[in-house]
Write an enzyme that holds these catalytic residues in place. Structure first.
Site, PDB file in Angstrom:
ATOM      1  N   CYS A 123      -1.425   6.035   2.167  1.00  0.00           N
ATOM      2  CA  CYS A 123      -2.710   5.332   2.135  1.00  0.00           C
ATOM      3  C   CYS A 123      -2.835   4.425   3.350  1.00  0.00           C
ATOM      4  O   CYS A 123      -1.890   3.737   3.718  1.00  0.00           O
ATOM      5  CB  CYS A 123      -2.830   4.513   0.853  1.00  0.00           C
ATOM      6  SG  CYS A 123      -4.352   3.556   0.740  1.00  0.00           S
ATOM      7  N   LEU A 147       0.859  -1.173   0.000  1.00  0.00           N
ATOM      8  CA  LEU A 147       0.000   0.000   0.000  1.00  0.00           C
ATOM      9  C   LEU A 147       0.897   1.226   0.000  1.00  0.00           C
ATOM     10  O   LEU A 147       1.995   1.201   0.571  1.00  0.00           O
ATOM     11  CB  LEU A 147      -0.919   0.034   1.229  1.00  0.00           C
ATOM     12  CG  LEU A 147      -2.045  -1.006   1.304  1.00  0.00           C
ATOM     13  CD1 LEU A 147      -2.781  -0.874   2.630  1.00  0.00           C
ATOM     14  CD2 LEU A 147      -3.008  -0.857   0.145  1.00  0.00           C
ATOM     15  N   ASP A 148       0.437   2.302  -0.616  1.00  0.00           N
ATOM     16  CA  ASP A 148       1.228   3.525  -0.631  1.00  0.00           C
ATOM     17  C   ASP A 148       1.420   4.056   0.782  1.00  0.00           C
ATOM     18  O   ASP A 148       0.612   3.805   1.674  1.00  0.00           O
ATOM     19  CB  ASP A 148       0.553   4.588  -1.503  1.00  0.00           C
ATOM     20  CG  ASP A 148       0.545   4.192  -2.969  1.00  0.00           C
ATOM     21  OD1 ASP A 148       1.592   3.734  -3.448  1.00  0.00           O
ATOM     22  OD2 ASP A 148      -0.507   4.341  -3.618  1.00  0.00           O
ATOM     23  N   ARG A 149       2.474   4.812   0.945  1.00  0.00           N
ATOM     24  CA  ARG A 149       2.820   5.316   2.280  1.00  0.00           C
ATOM     25  C   ARG A 149       1.695   6.170   2.869  1.00  0.00           C
ATOM     26  O   ARG A 149       1.392   6.062   4.060  1.00  0.00           O
ATOM     27  CB  ARG A 149       4.114   6.134   2.187  1.00  0.00           C
ATOM     28  CG  ARG A 149       4.572   6.718   3.508  1.00  0.00           C
ATOM     29  CD  ARG A 149       5.951   7.329   3.380  1.00  0.00           C
ATOM     30  NE  ARG A 149       6.455   7.801   4.654  1.00  0.00           N
ATOM     31  CZ  ARG A 149       7.713   8.157   4.880  1.00  0.00           C
ATOM     32  NH1 ARG A 149       8.593   8.098   3.891  1.00  0.00           N
ATOM     33  NH2 ARG A 149       8.094   8.567   6.062  1.00  0.00           N
ATOM     34  N   HIS A 177       0.991   3.517  -7.730  1.00  0.00           N
ATOM     35  CA  HIS A 177       0.335   4.824  -7.619  1.00  0.00           C
ATOM     36  C   HIS A 177      -0.856   4.945  -8.561  1.00  0.00           C
ATOM     37  O   HIS A 177      -1.221   6.044  -8.982  1.00  0.00           O
ATOM     38  CB  HIS A 177       1.325   5.960  -7.890  1.00  0.00           C
ATOM     39  CG  HIS A 177       2.504   5.961  -6.969  1.00  0.00           C
ATOM     40  ND1 HIS A 177       2.398   5.662  -5.628  1.00  0.00           N
ATOM     41  CD2 HIS A 177       3.831   6.211  -7.202  1.00  0.00           C
ATOM     42  CE1 HIS A 177       3.602   5.730  -5.069  1.00  0.00           C
ATOM     43  NE2 HIS A 177       4.476   6.047  -5.997  1.00  0.00           N
TER      44      HIS A 177
END
Length: 448
Positions: A231, A227-229, A344
């Site tokens: 998010c 998961l994105d930082r 992303h």
């Protein structure tokens, strides 16, 4: 001769007493099981404690084939692997061990394999006796073979983990993120601002801190997706080699099959996003070719939408969306179902709809700082979580909207919104969102 006579008398006395004598192979294995660090002794110092760390039995399962069958809702996963060498199986079961240490264990004859031999007793009955025999790195394993490593490998890794992470508040904070746990997987609620993988300038990340989710175990959970930082949301970790391999294959299978056909698969990703604007259609499918471009500094990259997908560096991204609810003030709750897992991807999905995302540092006009309401001491200024996670609260409309954060178990009360001085326009939006019963179904999904 005297020693031999003593052993015979001891065995006879044990037989009369109804107690089986201790097998000689166990004592021999204990003497040979010296520590890798160079200790002479083989006994661990505790009575009844085995000097060996037993690995899972060799199971020639093709994880990719099994994952393919699971993701398609099928049955058996096909034929297994033809075989594996001993060193390959050790690396699979112990991925945290350095390659040099694994090779050293084989050179020093510290890796053993169980051997079953049949002996004829005095009553002419067949009895199976398990023995340990040295195994070389290139020996082929058969289904059911069990490898043994020195038990000090487990003890040293546990001691190192305890020494490295001795902050009880941080450990309790991490374990409080746990949502589900069984023998195969761990599901955690990743907070915003915590990176999943380490890198330059990153001190704490999920892959580094994963061992804190286990008690007295040398095998730390492993990442199977990211998961994105910025998010927040559900993150799945594999607890053993087999489950990790299958989950890896399931995630890969989903992305590959999404481009090939429209088959509905078992794995489904879902994001909940707060956006500015309202899409023209209440639901639909987004398709766009994504590509990375190198910025002027020569180091940073940016993800862009290309006009065509003919270039070799372009990857197609597919996402389904559905409008949950909109309000007259121009804000909309969206459900996003990515079919592909491009890096992303979620940051560019709102742009395809002609709207603006309200989260993520890559869209500066709508920068938010989601935070867990339970951990906030006040509602203005700055504060911090354990492990260096920060939250920021300001008096602007957009930062007030950042508190609309549907983390599991935590909701802000309306009195807290009144306390921070929200405008009437903001309170109308909040009341419309919280009045929707469908929002409760997404209490374990995070904005973004």
């Amino acid at each position: 001769m005297a020693a031999l006579l003593y052993l015979r008398r001891r065995a006879a006395a044990a037989a009369l007493a109804g107690v089986a004598p201790k097998p000689q192979w166990l004592a021999t294995a204990a003497r040979r099981g010296a520590l890798v660090s160079g200790d002479d002794g083989g006994e661990t110092g505790e009575r009844g404690k085995s000097p060996w760390l037993q690995l899972p039995p060799f199971a020639p399962l093709d994880a990719a084939a099994a994952a393919r069958a699971i993701s398609r809702g099928g049955g058996e996963g096909g034929d297994g692997e033809q075989g594996a060498t001993a060193i390959k199986w050790v690396r699979r079961c112990c991925p945290d061990l350095p390659t040099s240490l694994v090779q050293k264990l084989f050179r020093l004859r510290k890796v053993k394999k169980n051997v079953v031999t049949a002996e004829i007793s005095s009553a002419d009955a067949s009895a199976e006796q398990h023995r340990l025999r040295r195994v070389s790195a290139k020996d082929q394993l058969m289904p059911g073979d069990i490898l043994f490593l020195p038990v000090n490998l487990k003890e040293s890794s546990v001691a190192e983990k305890t020494k490295k992470f001795d902050n009880r508040n941080e450990i309790n904070f991490l374990r409080g993120l746990e949502i589900y746990k069984d023998e195969a997987i761990i599901v955690v609620n990743k907070p915003p601002g915590m990176p999943v993988q380490g890198g330059v300038g990153i001190k704490n990340s999920i892959d580094v801190l994963a061992s804190m989710f286990e008690e007295n175990s040398s095998e730390a959970p492993r990442l199977v997706h990211r998961l994105d930082r910025d998010c927040s949301g559900i993150l799945v970790l594999g607890r053993n080699q087999l489950s990790t391999s299958m989950l890896h294959a399931i995630f890969r299978e989903k992305t590959a099959d999404a481009l090939a056909d429209g088959t509905q698969h078992v794995l489904q990703r879902k994001y909940v996003a707060l956006v500015i604007g309202t899409p023209r259609h209440p639901k639909g499918l987004l398709s766009a070719p994504l590509a990375k471009i190198l910025l002027q500094d020569g180091k940073s990259e940016r993800l862009t939408i290309r006009a065509s997908s003919n270039a070799a560096s372009v990857q197609d991204a597919l996402t389904e969306y559905r409008v949950i609810e909109s309000c007259p003030q121009g804000y909309t709750w969206l459900e996003l179902f990515p079919r592909t897992g491009r890096k992303h991807q979620r940051f560019l999905e709102p742009q395809l709809l002609g709207i603006t995302s309200m989260d993520g540092k890559r869209i500066r006009s709508g920068c938010l700082f989601p935070c867990h309401g339970q951990l906030m001491r006040n509602c203005s200024g700055k504060g911090s979580f354990p492990l260096g996670l920060l939250w920021v609260a300001e008096a602007s409309l957009r930062s007030n909207l950042s508190f609309i954060y549907t983390a599991s178990k935590w909701f802000f009360l309306m009195s807290q919104w009144l306390f921070i001085g929200c405008s009437l326009q903001t309170l109308i939006l909040i009341s419309q969102i919280l009045r929707s019963s469908t929002l409760l179904l997404h209490c374990r999904c995070i904005c973004g």
